[in-house]
Structures are given as structure tokens and as C-alpha cells.
Design an enzyme around this catalytic site. Sequence first.
Site, PDB file in Angstrom:
ATOM      1  N   GLY A  33      -3.105  -3.613  -4.503  1.00  0.00           N
ATOM      2  CA  GLY A  33      -2.453  -3.009  -3.345  1.00  0.00           C
ATOM      3  C   GLY A  33      -2.592  -3.868  -2.108  1.00  0.00           C
ATOM      4  O   GLY A  33      -1.648  -4.019  -1.317  1.00  0.00           O
TER       5      GLY A  33
ATOM      6  N   HIS B 275       4.033  -1.835  -6.770  1.00  0.00           N
ATOM      7  CA  HIS B 275       3.577  -1.238  -5.515  1.00  0.00           C
ATOM      8  C   HIS B 275       4.749  -1.010  -4.577  1.00  0.00           C
ATOM      9  O   HIS B 275       5.693  -1.799  -4.522  1.00  0.00           O
ATOM     10  CB  HIS B 275       2.568  -2.150  -4.813  1.00  0.00           C
ATOM     11  CG  HIS B 275       1.235  -2.191  -5.465  1.00  0.00           C
ATOM     12  ND1 HIS B 275       0.192  -1.371  -5.088  1.00  0.00           N
ATOM     13  CD2 HIS B 275       0.770  -2.936  -6.494  1.00  0.00           C
ATOM     14  CE1 HIS B 275      -0.861  -1.626  -5.849  1.00  0.00           C
ATOM     15  NE2 HIS B 275      -0.527  -2.576  -6.710  1.00  0.00           N
TER      16      HIS B 275
ATOM     17  N   CYS C  43      -8.112  -1.089  -3.428  1.00  0.00           N
ATOM     18  CA  CYS C  43      -7.167  -1.480  -4.477  1.00  0.00           C
ATOM     19  C   CYS C  43      -6.794  -2.927  -4.217  1.00  0.00           C
ATOM     20  O   CYS C  43      -6.097  -3.233  -3.249  1.00  0.00           O
ATOM     21  CB  CYS C  43      -5.932  -0.584  -4.460  1.00  0.00           C
ATOM     22  SG  CYS C  43      -4.701  -1.035  -5.701  1.00  0.00           S
TER      23      CYS C  43
END
Length: 269
Positions: A212, A151, A209
Site C-alpha cells: 500500500g 491498490h 501495508c
Amino acid sequence: MRVPFVKMHGLGNDFVVLDARATDLPVLGKGSARAIADRHRGVGCDQIILLEPHATADFAMRIFNADGTEVEACGNASRAVALLHGEPAEIATAGGVVRVVPGDGGASVDMGKPRFDWDDIPLAYAMDTLALPVAWDELDNPAAANVGNPHIVFFVDDANAVLLEELGPRIETDPLFPRRINVNVAQLTGTNELRLRVWERGAGLTRACGTGACATAVSAMRRGLVARTVQVTLPGGPLTIVWNDDDRITMSGPATESFRGDFEWGELA
């Protein structure tokens, strides 16, 4: 061959779950994953989740994005599978073993330890992952973290104002990221509160997510923006992220079973 499935979602990030733990299924390849995920001609989802037997964990979870690519981890899917399994479990993924504990309407997931070295993301060359000296239009100086999958996190004044549908695919496929990257834009909205939008590699804009949220939370903690417990609110709803003293991340939030069905493998996949 008719194949049963369970349709589930975590905060709107939706999955088709296929269970091969007790019954052999045909090989799930890139083309068949795309066909199942197709929202017009298939079942429709962000990810296909394939459960399989495992030698040391309780079972294994493989994750295929809507474009057919297999990825390492998915926090929302981990919560959904925990709810489906119905009891605490260790789940082997390509990103490592995650530990899940189902609860009332959701689950807590031990996501393991985040990694921050440039070659763990991975990046194409060495740089400081707390503030990468790079920019794409108005997005600059992001942090990077690997929480089972990679990420990049941008902290902005207004997450909703970012044209993520345009910038997301550009950043995802930039040569700086040899395995592509998930793109997060986050806004500090209160004490230990973040608003987050995510462009997910292979899936696009998503309502939620889990990895995330974890990557964004620990990046904000590393920068001193929040404490070690934070609420991350995505378009689909909130998650609670804790970065524990043992360096492991715990993610807690809801998951939902939408419906069950089956399809003819040869006609769809």
C-alpha cells in the site's frame, strides 16, 4: 503433527511464518489459514506466510490473509522474511520475484515495476487509472496501481477523518474490482511526506501495508505531489519508498521477530 512457527511483524502488520523449505507440512488451505490467524483461538495474525522451495528463486513465499484467501504480494512480510533468512535473496511470490537485502533491524526490498493499465489492476472495464471517475461518499477520483497486488489510492485532506472501517469493505468488494482491492487513504503532510491508512482486502484495517505504501507513493509521484523518494508514515511507523530510474520500486523499513512457538496441526489448523 507439531508445527513450529515464527511470529513476526513489520510496523505492527503481523505474520505467522511457517517454513516448509526443508520439512514437509500439511496442505495449508483456506480453513486452516483462518484457524491459525484467529486471534482468540489460534496464534493470531494479519497474514500467514508459507515458505517453500523454488526451482529458480532462492525460495518461494505464499501469503494467506486472515480470512484464508491467498494473495499475491506483501511488502511488510518480505522485509520480515528477509530478516529471518539473514542474507540477500530472490523470493518468488504469486505477484512476481522480489529481491530482499536484510539490514540492521529491517530490510530493503526491490518490489519490481508498478503496473497501471486498467486490466493489470484489474478493473471491470477500461478507465484512466491516474484519476478514476468514480466515488464512494466523500472519497472520489482515486488512482489505481498494481504493485504485485491491486491498490486504489485516495488523496484526502485528513486521512484520519475518513471512516475507513465503513468505506473500506464497501470499496474492497465493489464490482468494479473483480479480484477485490486494497483501499488506501493518503494525506500530504510535508515535502515528500505522506500519511497513510490502509484497508487491506481479507484483513481489514492494518497498522501497516508495504505494498500500500508503494502504490500510494508511486501514485503521488504520477500526480506530481512528491519527488521520486518519499517517506510514507502508517499507524505503525514510517517506510521509505524510492521509485528508481529503472522503473523499479525499492521499499525500506524495519521488521521484528516477536516470538517462536509450535502448535498441533490437527487441533488448530
